[in-house]
Design a protein around this motif. Sequence first.
Motif, PDB file in Angstrom:
ATOM      1  N   LYS A   1      -5.695  -5.444  -3.176  1.00  0.00           N
ATOM      2  CA  LYS A   1      -5.774  -4.688  -4.421  1.00  0.00           C
ATOM      3  C   LYS A   1      -4.416  -4.107  -4.808  1.00  0.00           C
ATOM      4  CE  LYS A   1     -10.635  -3.388  -3.770  1.00  0.00           C
ATOM      5  NZ  LYS A   1     -11.606  -2.260  -3.657  1.00  0.00           N
ATOM      6  N   VAL A   2      -3.388  -4.419  -4.025  1.00  0.00           N
ATOM      7  CA  VAL A   2      -2.064  -3.843  -4.286  1.00  0.00           C
ATOM      8  C   VAL A   2      -0.948  -4.884  -4.316  1.00  0.00           C
ATOM      9  CG1 VAL A   2      -2.589  -1.533  -3.410  1.00  0.00           C
ATOM     10  CG2 VAL A   2      -1.864  -3.320  -1.815  1.00  0.00           C
ATOM     11  N   GLN A   3      -1.226  -6.124  -3.886  1.00  0.00           N
ATOM     12  CA  GLN A   3      -0.203  -7.171  -3.907  1.00  0.00           C
ATOM     13  C   GLN A   3      -0.413  -8.095  -5.099  1.00  0.00           C
ATOM     14  OE1 GLN A   3       1.004  -9.349  -0.263  1.00  0.00           O
ATOM     15  NE2 GLN A   3      -0.648  -8.244   0.756  1.00  0.00           N
ATOM     16  N   PHE A   4       0.467  -8.001  -6.090  1.00  0.00           N
ATOM     17  CA  PHE A   4       0.425  -8.977  -7.168  1.00  0.00           C
ATOM     18  C   PHE A   4       0.810 -10.347  -6.609  1.00  0.00           C
ATOM     19  CE2 PHE A   4       1.308  -5.179  -9.916  1.00  0.00           C
ATOM     20  CZ  PHE A   4       0.168  -5.271 -10.700  1.00  0.00           C
ATOM     21  N   THR A   5       0.260 -11.410  -7.199  1.00  0.00           N
ATOM     22  CA  THR A   5       0.701 -12.746  -6.811  1.00  0.00           C
ATOM     23  C   THR A   5       2.177 -12.896  -7.166  1.00  0.00           C
ATOM     24  OG1 THR A   5       0.150 -13.747  -8.941  1.00  0.00           O
ATOM     25  CG2 THR A   5      -1.603 -13.677  -7.273  1.00  0.00           C
TER      26      THR A   5
ATOM     27  N   ASP B   1       3.034   5.739  -3.186  1.00  0.00           N
ATOM     28  CA  ASP B   1       4.166   6.513  -3.712  1.00  0.00           C
ATOM     29  C   ASP B   1       4.163   6.513  -5.242  1.00  0.00           C
ATOM     30  OD1 ASP B   1       4.961   6.993  -1.122  1.00  0.00           O
ATOM     31  OD2 ASP B   1       6.448   5.379  -1.089  1.00  0.00           O
ATOM     32  N   LEU B   2       3.879   5.338  -5.839  1.00  0.00           N
ATOM     33  CA  LEU B   2       3.882   5.243  -7.299  1.00  0.00           C
ATOM     34  C   LEU B   2       2.748   6.046  -7.922  1.00  0.00           C
ATOM     35  CD1 LEU B   2       4.675   1.439  -7.801  1.00  0.00           C
ATOM     36  CD2 LEU B   2       6.168   3.368  -8.347  1.00  0.00           C
ATOM     37  N   SER B   3       1.616   6.126  -7.230  1.00  0.00           N
ATOM     38  CA  SER B   3       0.466   6.843  -7.789  1.00  0.00           C
ATOM     39  C   SER B   3       0.757   8.325  -7.994  1.00  0.00           C
ATOM     40  CB  SER B   3      -0.753   6.668  -6.880  1.00  0.00           C
ATOM     41  OG  SER B   3      -0.549   7.322  -5.631  1.00  0.00           O
ATOM     42  N   LYS B   4       1.774   8.833  -7.299  1.00  0.00           N
ATOM     43  CA  LYS B   4       2.145  10.238  -7.453  1.00  0.00           C
ATOM     44  C   LYS B   4       2.899  10.489  -8.758  1.00  0.00           C
ATOM     45  CE  LYS B   4       2.618  10.587  -2.415  1.00  0.00           C
ATOM     46  NZ  LYS B   4       3.563  10.795  -1.281  1.00  0.00           N
ATOM     47  N   LEU B   5       3.358   9.400  -9.396  1.00  0.00           N
ATOM     48  CA  LEU B   5       4.166   9.538 -10.607  1.00  0.00           C
ATOM     49  C   LEU B   5       3.324   9.681 -11.870  1.00  0.00           C
ATOM     50  CD1 LEU B   5       6.868   6.795  -9.888  1.00  0.00           C
ATOM     51  CD2 LEU B   5       6.981   9.251  -9.384  1.00  0.00           C
ATOM     52  N   VAL B   6       2.077   9.234 -11.815  1.00  0.00           N
ATOM     53  CA  VAL B   6       1.234   9.276 -13.007  1.00  0.00           C
ATOM     54  C   VAL B   6      -0.231   9.309 -12.581  1.00  0.00           C
ATOM     55  CG1 VAL B   6       1.241   6.756 -13.181  1.00  0.00           C
ATOM     56  CG2 VAL B   6       0.689   8.119 -15.191  1.00  0.00           C
ATOM     57  N   THR B   7      -1.029  10.070 -13.307  1.00  0.00           N
ATOM     58  CA  THR B   7      -2.464  10.147 -13.031  1.00  0.00           C
ATOM     59  C   THR B   7      -3.205   9.257 -14.016  1.00  0.00           C
ATOM     60  OG1 THR B   7      -2.277  12.417 -12.223  1.00  0.00           O
ATOM     61  CG2 THR B   7      -4.472  11.657 -12.886  1.00  0.00           C
ATOM     62  N   VAL B   8      -3.909   8.269 -13.490  1.00  0.00           N
ATOM     63  CA  VAL B   8      -4.670   7.351 -14.333  1.00  0.00           C
ATOM     64  C   VAL B   8      -6.124   7.808 -14.339  1.00  0.00           C
ATOM     65  CG1 VAL B   8      -5.380   4.962 -14.692  1.00  0.00           C
ATOM     66  CG2 VAL B   8      -3.111   5.462 -13.751  1.00  0.00           C
ATOM     67  N   PRO B   9      -6.648   8.218 -15.498  1.00  0.00           N
ATOM     68  CA  PRO B   9      -8.028   8.715 -15.548  1.00  0.00           C
ATOM     69  C   PRO B   9      -9.044   7.579 -15.482  1.00  0.00           C
ATOM     70  CG  PRO B   9      -7.107   8.642 -17.747  1.00  0.00           C
ATOM     71  CD  PRO B   9      -5.996   8.242 -16.821  1.00  0.00           C
TER      72      PRO B   9
ATOM     73  N   GLN C   1       0.829  -1.203   0.000  1.00  0.00           N
ATOM     74  CA  GLN C   1       0.000   0.000   0.000  1.00  0.00           C
ATOM     75  C   GLN C   1       0.865   1.255   0.000  1.00  0.00           C
ATOM     76  OE1 GLN C   1      -2.575  -0.450   3.396  1.00  0.00           O
ATOM     77  NE2 GLN C   1      -4.069  -1.702   2.293  1.00  0.00           N
ATOM     78  N   GLN C   2       1.950   1.216   0.769  1.00  0.00           N
ATOM     79  CA  GLN C   2       2.859   2.358   0.800  1.00  0.00           C
ATOM     80  C   GLN C   2       3.496   2.567  -0.569  1.00  0.00           C
ATOM     81  OE1 GLN C   2       3.633   4.611   3.414  1.00  0.00           O
ATOM     82  NE2 GLN C   2       4.599   5.644   1.674  1.00  0.00           N
ATOM     83  N   GLU C   3       3.934   1.466  -1.187  1.00  0.00           N
ATOM     84  CA  GLU C   3       4.551   1.557  -2.507  1.00  0.00           C
ATOM     85  C   GLU C   3       3.549   2.056  -3.544  1.00  0.00           C
ATOM     86  OE1 GLU C   3       7.004  -1.297  -5.617  1.00  0.00           O
ATOM     87  OE2 GLU C   3       5.249  -2.072  -4.573  1.00  0.00           O
ATOM     88  N   ALA C   4       2.327   1.517  -3.502  1.00  0.00           N
ATOM     89  CA  ALA C   4       1.304   1.933  -4.458  1.00  0.00           C
ATOM     90  C   ALA C   4       0.985   3.414  -4.296  1.00  0.00           C
ATOM     91  CB  ALA C   4       0.043   1.090  -4.276  1.00  0.00           C
TER      92      ALA C   4
ATOM     93  N   ARG D   1       4.465   0.420 -13.796  1.00  0.00           N
ATOM     94  CA  ARG D   1       4.017  -0.371 -12.647  1.00  0.00           C
ATOM     95  C   ARG D   1       2.856   0.325 -11.935  1.00  0.00           C
ATOM     96  NH1 ARG D   1       5.723  -4.452  -9.416  1.00  0.00           N
ATOM     97  NH2 ARG D   1       5.061  -4.343  -7.236  1.00  0.00           N
ATOM     98  N   ALA D   2       2.956   1.645 -11.790  1.00  0.00           N
ATOM     99  CA  ALA D   2       1.881   2.406 -11.148  1.00  0.00           C
ATOM    100  C   ALA D   2       0.576   2.251 -11.909  1.00  0.00           C
ATOM    101  CB  ALA D   2       2.272   3.879 -11.049  1.00  0.00           C
TER     102      ALA D   2
END
Length: 413
Positions: A294-298, A244-252, A239-242, A277-278
């Motif tokens: 919703k944030v941990q890939f297998t 941080d990554l979400s700040k790099l790109v805005t997904v509409p 969740q922390q990584e997700a 990845r984000a």
Amino acid sequence: MRFLLSVLLCLIGTGAYAQPSDAKVKSDAIGNGNGVISFHFTKSTGTRQWNSSTGNWEYVRGVVVKRKSEYPGINLIVYEDVVYQYMGNGGYSFWKVRVVSNEYEGIPNPTQKEITEFISRDWPKFYGFYYSTITKLWHEPVLADTPRWVWHSPNSVEFRMKMKFDHIIRLKGIETQECIWKVRLYRDDPKEPWKNLFALRSEDGSDNNVLGMKNYTPQQLAQFEKQTLQFTLAEKTAQQEAGDLSKLVTVPAFNEAEEMARFVHNVLRNGTPEQFRAVMLQVCGPGFFVNGSKVQFTIQEEQNLANVITAVYSNRVTYKQLYCQLPEMKVEKWGNQPTRKDITIKSVLNNCNTQFTIERVNMGYKEGVPVTKLAIISYGIYVRQDQERTTISTRSAAGQRFVRRIKAPVVLI
């Protein structure tokens, strides 16, 4: 005559418990005395106790011996039990010296705070097997009431910690247990911080106490899997990584599958591995993630995503070199499933295309109403590397990856 017999019986009874003298105990403890700096008893008397392992009585004297160590200028203080076994006929025979604990003079034992800070850097190594089964910690690991410090060298110390936790017993239920953890720390030099650790649960039955057991069905236990240390700590990190990554790109929000495919294509071509990845964290369907997250890939999805990122951004021929900014796209619908589409993005080479299957999926419920959104349910990213090979890094909800060989010339754009 009767009086004389009573006296003899008293003498025999006294003799049966004759104990080694202080001089005898000291001699057995220090041997020839080489390297001994000082010696003293922990108490003025010893203890007679039953040893269930040997099935015999033993007499124990506690002593403290200070010796010169193998390290110049550093003395070793050893806390020992000198043990004698009862031989019958009123006598005890020296058996062994049992080391209780030891310490190096001038080198302090690590503090609880120091230990906690170090072991928290690698909880999987500290908990071992139990990392994937513990569902509740009643308290953090703490030093045992009797830590039993044993210094194997100035760079390695062993001690005991006490634990209380609930953990999963497969196909049965949740057990509450109090137990002792044996821990050993390592470092390269006494002046340097601790570098490594080894830990495991004590196998001594007296160190482990089962406090309770609650039975659950296999289905209920499957839900407890989401409460284990392994899941919860990994979820927190993810969740922390997700975030941080979400700040790099805005997904509409996407209304059409084609919009999503073009957006992902643009990131593949012009973005960074971190941005890709984000995006994938936000556009992949539930089948790509660990159940309940919703944030941990297998594990398999994580590995294949890493393979895709390498193929797209780091290989000699990259995605950007093979795909135009505004590529030709082919869209196919799935029969009677109006929201599912297969989208093929064509590269400048034949038989080298990227594919996405996108569908509106259920992401959960809100007030009893399903919440849906467009998501990728499978994808394949093709990047050709040389004249003999096309590397196909392909991902699907089934978690499969394929590599095919296709003879064709390389075209760089």
